[in-house]
Design a protein around this motif. Sequence first.
Motif, short mmCIF file in Angstrom:
data_model
loop_
_atom_site.label_atom_id
_atom_site.label_comp_id
_atom_site.label_asym_id
_atom_site.label_seq_id
_atom_site.Cartn_x
_atom_site.Cartn_y
_atom_site.Cartn_z
N GLY A 195 0.81 -1.21 0.00
CA GLY A 195 0.00 0.00 0.00
C GLY A 195 0.84 1.25 0.00
O GLY A 195 1.03 1.90 -1.03
N LYS A 198 3.71 1.27 -2.64
CA LYS A 198 3.41 0.82 -4.00
C LYS A 198 4.05 1.69 -5.08
O LYS A 198 4.61 1.17 -6.05
N SER A 210 0.43 -3.31 8.07
CA SER A 210 -0.81 -3.15 7.33
C SER A 210 -1.85 -4.14 7.84
O SER A 210 -1.56 -5.01 8.66
N ASP A 212 -5.94 -5.94 6.46
CA ASP A 212 -7.04 -5.90 5.51
C ASP A 212 -8.16 -6.86 5.91
O ASP A 212 -7.93 -7.87 6.56
N GLU A 217 -8.80 -1.70 3.85
CA GLU A 217 -7.34 -1.75 3.78
C GLU A 217 -6.77 -0.68 4.71
O GLU A 217 -7.19 0.49 4.64
N ASP A 219 -2.97 0.85 6.46
CA ASP A 219 -1.51 0.79 6.38
C ASP A 219 -0.92 1.99 7.13
O ASP A 219 -1.46 3.10 7.06
N LYS A 245 -6.54 0.02 -1.69
CA LYS A 245 -5.07 -0.05 -1.77
C LYS A 245 -4.53 1.10 -2.61
O LYS A 245 -3.49 1.68 -2.27
N ILE A 248 -4.58 4.39 -0.67
CA ILE A 248 -3.43 4.45 0.24
C ILE A 248 -2.16 4.81 -0.52
O ILE A 248 -1.38 5.67 -0.10
N ALA A 249 -1.96 4.15 -1.65
CA ALA A 249 -0.75 4.38 -2.45
C ALA A 249 -0.68 5.80 -2.99
O ALA A 249 0.39 6.42 -3.01
#
Length: 261
Positions: A195, A198, A210, A212, A217, A219, A245, A248-249
């Motif tokens: 995440g 990435k 992290s 899930d 998700e 992190d 995800k 988050i990234a």
Amino acid sequence: MKNYEKLVEKIEKYVTNQNANISVSFCDLKRDFTFNVEGDKKSPSASMIKLLIMAEVLDEVDKKKLSLNEKYIISPHNIVEGSGIVFELEEGHEFSLKEIIKLMIILSDNSCTNFLIDLVSMEKINKMGKMLDLKNTVLQRKMMDLESAEKGFDNYTSSNDIMNILKLIYDGKLINEEMSSIALEILLCQKLNYGLKKYLPEELKLASKSGDLENLENDGGIFFTDTCDYILTVLVNGTKNYIAKDIIAEISKMVYCFMEV
């Protein structure tokens, strides 16, 4: 001097435009600047609760009630599926306490987590949460305990709580400097960092955890870059996992690019 207002505005705008429940907490560890978006919002923790479990186990180690070198066998009643590898191994395998903690953190092993909950007790883990002043973090059930989940018991945290426990580790104040160093060493071995990291350089030093669940998700981590150290925690739920995800990234990329300028 960095203009944090631009970063805050950018992240708030991005969060507002997403069809999901998002909490963000950030701390520039060198300049002592923090901000959050819904940082105190109570959210299902998933495997982020394992940070609190680690804290209580390390407290027992510090008090000489446990030893990191002591060997244990994970009992069959604690072996569950989901994340981790212990359920794939033959029964009777011996692990040191430190190995069990590492498996719980770096591979998020649920069997190791359940073993540690039994070892130190749920009550003591929650007392540790209060001692660390984690306002929204609570352990109410073991991993993969679907029966308890159906009865309404779950594990919770907030992005601010995760940021604060990570800051205690960074500052050497999670129990003490020695226990903080052990916690940091383990977090730096993280294997599940798809995440926050990435879209960032592979060589970036990141100590993270992290978690899930379905449509959730989470992190959070301590970033060590050439120019600064910072903490970023992002909790996302209410949307498909692949979307969460990416949220988050994207937020992590925004923060990294801002901090590295």
